[in-house]
Scaffold this motif. Sequence first.
Motif, PDB file in Angstrom:
ATOM      1  N   LYS A   6       1.082  -0.944  -0.029  1.00 48.59           N
ATOM      2  CA  LYS A   6      -0.254  -0.460  -0.166  1.00 48.59           C
ATOM      3  C   LYS A   6       0.762   0.837  -0.116  1.00 48.59           C
ATOM      4  CE  LYS A   6      -4.057   1.774   2.082  1.00 48.59           C
ATOM      5  NZ  LYS A   6      -4.956   1.456   2.949  1.00 48.59           N
ATOM      6  N   PHE A   7       2.334   0.972   0.526  1.00 49.93           N
ATOM      7  CA  PHE A   7       2.895   2.098   0.290  1.00 49.93           C
ATOM      8  C   PHE A   7       3.442   2.690  -1.148  1.00 49.93           C
ATOM      9  CE2 PHE A   7       7.162   4.525   1.025  1.00 49.93           C
ATOM     10  CZ  PHE A   7       6.632   5.169   2.719  1.00 49.93           C
ATOM     11  N   ARG A   8       3.729   1.528  -1.615  1.00 49.85           N
ATOM     12  CA  ARG A   8       4.373   1.686  -2.357  1.00 49.85           C
ATOM     13  C   ARG A   8       3.088   2.173  -3.683  1.00 49.85           C
ATOM     14  NH1 ARG A   8       8.472  -0.920  -5.430  1.00 49.85           N
ATOM     15  NH2 ARG A   8       8.868  -2.223  -3.879  1.00 49.85           N
ATOM     16  N   SER A  14       7.507   9.447  -8.356  1.00 50.68           N
ATOM     17  CA  SER A  14       7.193  10.830  -8.722  1.00 50.68           C
ATOM     18  C   SER A  14       6.888  11.387  -7.111  1.00 50.68           C
ATOM     19  CB  SER A  14       6.636  11.863  -9.236  1.00 50.68           C
ATOM     20  OG  SER A  14       4.545  10.818  -9.284  1.00 50.68           O
ATOM     21  N   GLN A  15       6.213  10.857  -6.833  1.00 51.18           N
ATOM     22  CA  GLN A  15       5.561  11.785  -5.190  1.00 51.18           C
ATOM     23  C   GLN A  15       7.014  10.616  -3.994  1.00 51.18           C
ATOM     24  OE1 GLN A  15       3.580   9.097  -7.183  1.00 51.18           O
ATOM     25  NE2 GLN A  15       1.230   9.317  -6.890  1.00 51.18           N
ATOM     26  N   LEU A  16       6.621  10.745  -4.270  1.00 55.75           N
ATOM     27  CA  LEU A  16       8.642   9.471  -3.256  1.00 55.75           C
ATOM     28  C   LEU A  16       9.753  10.590  -3.918  1.00 55.75           C
ATOM     29  CD1 LEU A  16       8.987   7.958  -0.630  1.00 55.75           C
ATOM     30  CD2 LEU A  16       9.454   6.084  -1.909  1.00 55.75           C
ATOM     31  N   ALA A  17       9.755  10.732  -4.443  1.00 58.77           N
ATOM     32  CA  ALA A  17      10.800  11.605  -5.582  1.00 58.77           C
ATOM     33  C   ALA A  17      10.898  12.662  -4.479  1.00 58.77           C
ATOM     34  CB  ALA A  17      11.295  11.786  -6.544  1.00 58.77           C
ATOM     35  N   LEU A 314      20.995  -0.305  11.755  1.00 58.33           N
ATOM     36  CA  LEU A 314      20.100   0.449  11.033  1.00 58.33           C
ATOM     37  C   LEU A 314      20.368   0.356   9.347  1.00 58.33           C
ATOM     38  CD1 LEU A 314      20.161   3.833  13.057  1.00 58.33           C
ATOM     39  CD2 LEU A 314      18.729   1.308  13.583  1.00 58.33           C
ATOM     40  N   PRO A 315      19.739   0.118   8.477  1.00 60.45           N
ATOM     41  CA  PRO A 315      19.828  -0.511   7.473  1.00 60.45           C
ATOM     42  C   PRO A 315      19.184   1.080   6.165  1.00 60.45           C
ATOM     43  CG  PRO A 315      17.732  -1.609   7.758  1.00 60.45           C
ATOM     44  CD  PRO A 315      18.404  -1.660   9.526  1.00 60.45           C
ATOM     45  N   TYR A 316      20.573   0.865   5.454  1.00 55.64           N
ATOM     46  CA  TYR A 316      20.512   2.045   4.347  1.00 55.64           C
ATOM     47  C   TYR A 316      20.386   1.340   3.240  1.00 55.64           C
ATOM     48  CZ  TYR A 316      24.932   3.963   5.138  1.00 55.64           C
ATOM     49  OH  TYR A 316      26.207   3.888   5.161  1.00 55.64           O
ATOM     50  N   VAL A 317      20.110   2.019   2.191  1.00 57.77           N
ATOM     51  CA  VAL A 317      20.959   2.311   1.180  1.00 57.77           C
ATOM     52  C   VAL A 317      22.102   3.159   0.569  1.00 57.77           C
ATOM     53  CG1 VAL A 317      19.116   1.278  -0.318  1.00 57.77           C
ATOM     54  CG2 VAL A 317      18.817   3.567   0.054  1.00 57.77           C
ATOM     55  N   PHE A 318      22.726   2.627   0.240  1.00 56.10           N
ATOM     56  CA  PHE A 318      23.865   3.349  -0.386  1.00 56.10           C
ATOM     57  C   PHE A 318      23.725   4.234  -1.742  1.00 56.10           C
ATOM     58  CE2 PHE A 318      28.571   3.902  -2.094  1.00 56.10           C
ATOM     59  CZ  PHE A 318      28.928   4.389  -0.967  1.00 56.10           C
ATOM     60  N   GLY A 319      24.517   5.161  -1.086  1.00 53.01           N
ATOM     61  CA  GLY A 319      24.778   5.723  -2.660  1.00 53.01           C
ATOM     62  C   GLY A 319      22.831   7.077  -2.901  1.00 53.01           C
ATOM     63  N   ARG A 320      22.071   7.154  -3.643  1.00 52.63           N
ATOM     64  CA  ARG A 320      21.578   8.054  -4.096  1.00 52.63           C
ATOM     65  C   ARG A 320      20.679   7.503  -3.891  1.00 52.63           C
ATOM     66  NH1 ARG A 320      18.359   8.730  -9.232  1.00 52.63           N
ATOM     67  NH2 ARG A 320      17.589  10.742  -9.154  1.00 52.63           N
ATOM     68  N   LEU A 321      19.185   8.116  -2.988  1.00 47.99           N
ATOM     69  CA  LEU A 321      18.251   7.868  -2.822  1.00 47.99           C
ATOM     70  C   LEU A 321      17.072   7.471  -3.999  1.00 47.99           C
ATOM     71  CD1 LEU A 321      18.488   9.607   1.025  1.00 47.99           C
ATOM     72  CD2 LEU A 321      18.563   6.992   0.226  1.00 47.99           C
ATOM     73  N   THR A 322      16.869   6.836  -4.706  1.00 47.18           N
ATOM     74  CA  THR A 322      15.882   6.610  -5.565  1.00 47.18           C
ATOM     75  C   THR A 322      14.630   6.039  -4.736  1.00 47.18           C
ATOM     76  OG1 THR A 322      16.578   4.648  -6.396  1.00 47.18           O
ATOM     77  CG2 THR A 322      18.263   6.237  -7.440  1.00 47.18           C
ATOM     78  N   PRO A 323      13.451   6.360  -6.422  1.00 46.48           N
ATOM     79  CA  PRO A 323      12.466   5.707  -4.706  1.00 46.48           C
ATOM     80  C   PRO A 323      12.417   4.171  -5.186  1.00 46.48           C
ATOM     81  CG  PRO A 323      11.691   7.564  -6.618  1.00 46.48           C
ATOM     82  CD  PRO A 323      13.358   7.469  -7.050  1.00 46.48           C
ATOM     83  N   HIS A 324      12.641   3.874  -6.117  1.00 44.09           N
ATOM     84  CA  HIS A 324      12.919   2.132  -5.948  1.00 44.09           C
ATOM     85  C   HIS A 324      13.894   1.784  -5.103  1.00 44.09           C
ATOM     86  CE1 HIS A 324      13.157  -1.497  -7.386  1.00 44.09           C
ATOM     87  NE2 HIS A 324      14.472  -2.145  -7.480  1.00 44.09           N
ATOM     88  N   LYS A 325      15.145   2.367  -4.755  1.00 42.74           N
ATOM     89  CA  LYS A 325      15.729   1.769  -3.468  1.00 42.74           C
ATOM     90  C   LYS A 325      15.061   1.809  -2.195  1.00 42.74           C
ATOM     91  CE  LYS A 325      20.457   2.455  -5.883  1.00 42.74           C
ATOM     92  NZ  LYS A 325      21.451   2.485  -5.018  1.00 42.74           N
ATOM     93  N   VAL A 326      14.801   3.367  -1.651  1.00 46.20           N
ATOM     94  CA  VAL A 326      13.438   2.982  -0.832  1.00 46.20           C
ATOM     95  C   VAL A 326      12.101   2.278  -0.498  1.00 46.20           C
ATOM     96  CG1 VAL A 326      12.433   5.398   0.441  1.00 46.20           C
ATOM     97  CG2 VAL A 326      14.574   5.556  -0.483  1.00 46.20           C
TER      98      VAL A 326
END
Length: 718
Positions: A6-8, A14-17, A314-326
């Motif tokens: 549901k979050f996705r 575009s909204q998440l970006a 605490l996990p996170y994604v490395f590099g640019r925070l793209t909507p797909h990764k987030v």
Amino acid sequence: MLKPEKFRKEYGKSQLANELPDSPIGSLRDLQYLYGKLYTLATTGGGEYAPYLTPDAAGELVDTDDSLIVVRIDISSDEPQLADDDIGPVQVTRYTEDLIQKVGHCKFSAAAGIDHSITHQSGRNSKPEKLARYAKERLTRWGTDDVVAEAADDHADGWIINRLAELGESESALETIEETITRKLGGESATSLLTVQVKTESNGDYHWPGDLDVFNEAMRQRKLSKLVTKNKADDSSGDATDLVTGLPARTVGTSEDPQNYFLGKQLEKFPGLDIEEAWRSHPISEDAAITVMNAGTFVEACTYRTFGSKVYYLPYVFGRLTPHKVHRLYELLYHATENDDTTPIEDAYKNERGTDLNTRDLRFYISAVMPHQMSRYDVFGETLNGRLHYPKELAFTHNRLVESVSAFNKEPEAEWTAPLPTNEKWGLLSTSDEQLHAVSTGWYFYQTFAERDDDEADADDPRIKALVSVLSGEPIAVDLLLEEYVDRIVDEQTDDDEHEGFPSFLVASQFAQLCALADNGLQLLKPTDPSNDPITHEPTYDRYIMPTLDEIPIADGGHPAATKLESFINETPALSPAHDDDPDSVTSQRRGAFLLGALVGDIGSYQEYSEDRSTTLVDQYPVKSITRSRIKKVTQETVAKTLTYTRQEKKQQGGYPGTKADHIVDRLRETILSPDPEDWEIETDDLRFYYALGVTYGMNDHPWNRDETDADETEEEH
């Protein structure tokens, strides 16, 4: 909280970006801000005031009886009054999902305080008279609060709040509120949210607090006021560049933190703190501070308590925070909040299989926090470079070692035991699906390091250092491991009430751990001096895969015990002559200690099983008794005892044809009896651990009998 699907759907690409920070994660604050942003979107949605709401605070009240008490006020005429319609002045109803944003609840954790919002949460099972008092305080206390009054003065609709305060001066109105609540509850206690509905126009509807900007702004100002007055500061705020967004803003210095960092009493993060100037040391904007505070749910879900400390993964994604990764990160965080049994590392490992989240993009912020007393904490082992690779590969490597290499598994169809024992009841001596859990929680080191009282743990606890090192890929000092190993061995040999006999399974577990940490692909060991360098090298033990009958090798006629010893020493870098055959080298000295232990273990086992002696050489020469000054004497006495048993067996029919354990004795003469050990340079822990390893080897050095039942098989894991 929205489920990942549901979050996705709710927040597409575009909204998440539009909601994501522009820069990659570069600090803990950046990470907390991202967590807070995702949590806000998943619970209260977007908007100016969404980060200030606390929907989880009263989450357990949703859809429960009498969980929402609403004082209904009509201010559409000249005189404010309580509602006089079919519903009445007070409504007692259910707090439902669709009302979460409408009531606009913002919790204040102070026990004696009132919540920041006009909506207030009662204590558990409050009596009707207490609930009535809380309801009246929406007018008499919240409506007259200094910060709320100031916010009302600055807002175009401030008159709404002023009318509530005016009604709070009416004794008859207050009596009506109390009488109505008491009657509707029927004298029963309840746990409730208490709020108001306001009618502002004569022909209009009653509005919830969340629908009126003036209530939201007053709530916001009241919450912000606490960010600059914590720890008795008068006003720790000022204009500076926000460390999260990089934009100029009004920054605050004493905001709360989901990990208790950067507090007034957290001197490690705030050395020489002037509480009024804290905003200069750690400038974070008001809105960013609130968003960071909202990270609490995800931060707490990604923690584990161990060794008296709280470890954050605490996990996170490395590099640019793209909507797909987030989107993938949100899924991981959501599952962490739903699952209390596994660590974020285990969840990440399970989730990354079959998904398109590249684990090379996945990082972990890792730290350990040691509480000392109220509001005082030690933060140590902090890194942003934690990776799934290290704990995952360490777990796999350990299982592979125990399952298939020659150090722990005898050669197929061999007549002799493997060098070291295994036991299905010992987690580190069996292949276990729980090995990743053991590594990521610290249980991996709890099984091998010296035991401690977790209630008295401190920031120097080697178990925590080792855990954080493995999670972040930082090598562990060999000396630290050897010291911990020996202390644990000595403790178990000394504590006769709790442990029986020599702790051979413990030593074998420690050695398996040492070998796994030395794996070339991990390189999680570092020498503290060159003499320990061989210990950090990966062993070269053969890996066994069960052959077919045609592939089983034919024995070459050599004595299996001698062949096994030669192979084990040559394939163990810490002992191998290939690394250093100089009789004065530390490697040679270590090899001597191992050989002595092997002879003591061999003869000790003979004494126990053939001579039926309750006290053997293993008991006579415990690990703590082995020093450079004593090792030669122990060797002489052990060899003498060996010769005695050799002569004894020769008198018996079919007695031993040569010197008993001659494959060990002959090598001992070259390593200990000829040189003078008092001139050795090997450290005591190094000497003792490899002596203990030798004892374990010697106790396990006997012919293989497929029909025998291991006498120690029922020994429980420690």
